[in-house]
Design an enzyme around this catalytic site. Structure first.
Site, PDB file in Angstrom:
ATOM      1  N   GLU A  34       0.843  -1.194   0.000  1.00  0.00           N
ATOM      2  CA  GLU A  34       0.000   0.000   0.000  1.00  0.00           C
ATOM      3  C   GLU A  34       0.885   1.253   0.000  1.00  0.00           C
ATOM      4  O   GLU A  34       1.810   1.368   0.806  1.00  0.00           O
ATOM      5  CB  GLU A  34      -0.912  -0.010   1.233  1.00  0.00           C
ATOM      6  CG  GLU A  34      -1.655   1.269   1.518  1.00  0.00           C
ATOM      7  CD  GLU A  34      -2.512   1.759   0.368  1.00  0.00           C
ATOM      8  OE1 GLU A  34      -2.512   2.982   0.118  1.00  0.00           O
ATOM      9  OE2 GLU A  34      -3.182   0.919  -0.290  1.00  0.00           O
ATOM     10  N   GLN A  35       0.561   2.193  -0.920  1.00  0.00           N
ATOM     11  CA  GLN A  35       1.413   3.373  -1.024  1.00  0.00           C
ATOM     12  C   GLN A  35       1.207   4.374   0.111  1.00  0.00           C
ATOM     13  O   GLN A  35       2.104   5.149   0.430  1.00  0.00           O
ATOM     14  CB  GLN A  35       1.190   4.061  -2.360  1.00  0.00           C
ATOM     15  CG  GLN A  35      -0.180   4.667  -2.559  1.00  0.00           C
ATOM     16  CD  GLN A  35      -0.287   5.362  -3.906  1.00  0.00           C
ATOM     17  OE1 GLN A  35       0.655   5.388  -4.696  1.00  0.00           O
ATOM     18  NE2 GLN A  35      -1.439   5.943  -4.168  1.00  0.00           N
ATOM     19  N   ARG A 108     -15.599   5.300   5.587  1.00  0.00           N
ATOM     20  CA  ARG A 108     -14.533   4.496   4.974  1.00  0.00           C
ATOM     21  C   ARG A 108     -13.383   4.244   5.947  1.00  0.00           C
ATOM     22  O   ARG A 108     -12.759   3.186   5.923  1.00  0.00           O
ATOM     23  CB  ARG A 108     -14.012   5.186   3.705  1.00  0.00           C
ATOM     24  CG  ARG A 108     -14.934   5.049   2.513  1.00  0.00           C
ATOM     25  CD  ARG A 108     -14.353   5.738   1.274  1.00  0.00           C
ATOM     26  NE  ARG A 108     -15.224   5.616   0.128  1.00  0.00           N
ATOM     27  CZ  ARG A 108     -15.158   4.644  -0.772  1.00  0.00           C
ATOM     28  NH1 ARG A 108     -14.241   3.691  -0.645  1.00  0.00           N
ATOM     29  NH2 ARG A 108     -15.984   4.608  -1.793  1.00  0.00           N
ATOM     30  N   TYR A 213     -26.647  10.639   4.242  1.00  0.00           N
ATOM     31  CA  TYR A 213     -26.974   9.502   5.093  1.00  0.00           C
ATOM     32  C   TYR A 213     -26.097   9.487   6.341  1.00  0.00           C
ATOM     33  O   TYR A 213     -25.003  10.052   6.369  1.00  0.00           O
ATOM     34  CB  TYR A 213     -26.870   8.174   4.340  1.00  0.00           C
ATOM     35  CG  TYR A 213     -25.531   7.817   3.718  1.00  0.00           C
ATOM     36  CD1 TYR A 213     -24.521   7.218   4.459  1.00  0.00           C
ATOM     37  CD2 TYR A 213     -25.311   8.022   2.346  1.00  0.00           C
ATOM     38  CE1 TYR A 213     -23.318   6.853   3.879  1.00  0.00           C
ATOM     39  CE2 TYR A 213     -24.112   7.661   1.753  1.00  0.00           C
ATOM     40  CZ  TYR A 213     -23.116   7.070   2.529  1.00  0.00           C
ATOM     41  OH  TYR A 213     -21.923   6.714   1.944  1.00  0.00           O
ATOM     42  N   ASP A 292     -11.749  -1.204  -9.270  1.00  0.00           N
ATOM     43  CA  ASP A 292     -11.630  -0.047 -10.149  1.00  0.00           C
ATOM     44  C   ASP A 292     -10.419  -0.112 -11.068  1.00  0.00           C
ATOM     45  O   ASP A 292     -10.354   0.622 -12.057  1.00  0.00           O
ATOM     46  CB  ASP A 292     -11.557   1.241  -9.321  1.00  0.00           C
ATOM     47  CG  ASP A 292     -12.924   1.711  -8.856  1.00  0.00           C
ATOM     48  OD1 ASP A 292     -13.931   1.099  -9.261  1.00  0.00           O
ATOM     49  OD2 ASP A 292     -12.992   2.698  -8.089  1.00  0.00           O
TER      50      ASP A 292
END
Length: 376
Positions: A34-35, A108, A213, A292
């Site tokens: 992971e960067q 997130r 939301y 993605d």
């Protein structure tokens, strides 16, 4: 496939961590690169529908996710001007039984705080930005900007719409700006000063929409994302600062119930929306893409994360089933492309749950038990 194979996953997002978790449970030697320097509670909200939650349940994450997020009472679609209710789907015990899992809204950052525990400690290597891939007849050599070089038998590109792994596989092609931007804000519910709102409501305008939301069961934090047309995006920045006034102006004339929410918005930013033309080549040699990196979704169906998790579950099953990477990748593509294509089409249409909608085909799907399509 023989489980002693070394697998490098590039990208510790929802899809990358899910794939790594499933692969480790199948006995594979997996490292995730992971960067980013670490996970932090920044970003936005995300919706995890039942098809996702069933997969994450098998990774032991469902309980912690439910505790961190909120199972909303319902999802409501309302007309931009009159406020008329166009559609509502209730999420209760009956719907959970029908779909096989809950529907969840979550921040997130809170999602990542849970998902980093679905892999064994030490699996994630931070500060690792991929700069080169070199494939040989028996392995792939990965080179990172921190000076680390390593080899893997299989490389999974789970590094998003601007995937470096995709570049090495398919060439350097910039994502496509879709002609829309998203205004985003996260703010405390207390800013509404007692004004009550439903858990999750999408307001549909003629050429724009907005979805506010709650993200926790305490209902103390609201995420709002509003998509509006914009002819160009001329900045190289991932996002730019915006303001409450700009947010309100973008939804001028919308119902007072929505505008009262936007009047409380703080720390507004604006984000360009990109996708890519469909390309059904998701793999080559010992390299494969997911999420993605191979099929970016416009965020109008709240399905991008779901597709990445499904990809990870199906890909892990294919790698566990077939000895040769090429055969596993063909099975993965044959299984995933038809479903992903449907979701991409609906996302582009921006038609999901605007009115009465058959949701069972989407929410009832379980990537851990769905039939695999034999490779052709």
């Amino acid at each position: 496939m023989k489980n002693q194979k070394r697998i490098a996953v590039v990208g510790a997002g929802l899809g990358g961590l899910s794939a790594a978790g499933f692969l480790q449970r199948a006995g594979f030697d997996v490292t995730v690169y992971e960067q980013a320097p670490s996970f932090s509670r920044i970003g936005a909200g995300i919706i995890l529908s039942a098809n996702v939650m069933k997969a994450l349940r098998r990774l032991g994450a469902e309980g912690a996710l439910v505790e961190a997020g909120i199972k909303p009472h319902s999802y409501i679609s309302r007309a931009w001007d009159s406020g008329e209710k166009m559609y509502e789907i209730i999420f209760d015990a009956a719907s959970e039984e029908r779909f096989g899992g809950p529907y969840l809204n979550i921040h997130r950052g809170d999602l990542h705080a849970v998902l980093e525990h679905v892999v064994t400690p030490g699996t994630i290597i931070f500060n690792s930005r991929l700069i080169d891939l070199k494939e040989t007849s028996h392995s792939v050599r990965l080179v990172f900007d921190n000076g680390v070089e390593t080899e893997a038998d299989i490389v999974i590109g789970a590094d998003g719409i601007r995937s470096r792994v995709r570049e090495f596989l398919l060439g350097n092609e910039a994502p496509r700006f879709v002609g829309s931007v998203a205004h985003r804000a996260i703010f405390a519910t207390e800013s509404l000063r007692g004004f009550e709102i439903p858990d999750c409501t999408k307001w549909w305008g003629r050429d724009r929409h907005i979805l506010p939301y709650f993200m926790t069961s305490r209902r103390d934090e609201i995420y709002a994302i509003g998509v509006v047309p914009q002819a160009t995006w001329d900045s190289d920045a991932a996002s730019l600062p915006s303001s409450r006034d700009e947010f309100l102006a973008a939804f001028d004339g919308f119902h007072d119930d929505l505008r009262r929410v936007l009047e409380a918005a703080e720390d507004v930013s604006v984000w360009p929306i990109y996708d890519r033309e469909r390309n059904d080549r998701w793999s080559g040699g010992r390299i494969v893409l997911l999420g993605d990196a191979c099929h970016p979704m416009r965020p109008y169906m709240a399905a991008g994360g779901a597709m990445a998790v499904e990809d990870g579950a199906i890909l892990s099953r294919c790698l566990a089933t077939f000895d040769e990477p090429a055969e596993a990748f063909r099975c993965y593509e044959a299984t995933r492309i038809p479903r992903v294509a449907d979701v991409q089409r609906i996302s582009i249409e921006n038609s999901w749950m605007r009115g009465p909608t058959d949701t069972d085909w989407f929410y009832c799907y379980d990537p851990c038990t769905a039939p695999l399509t034999p490779p052709s």
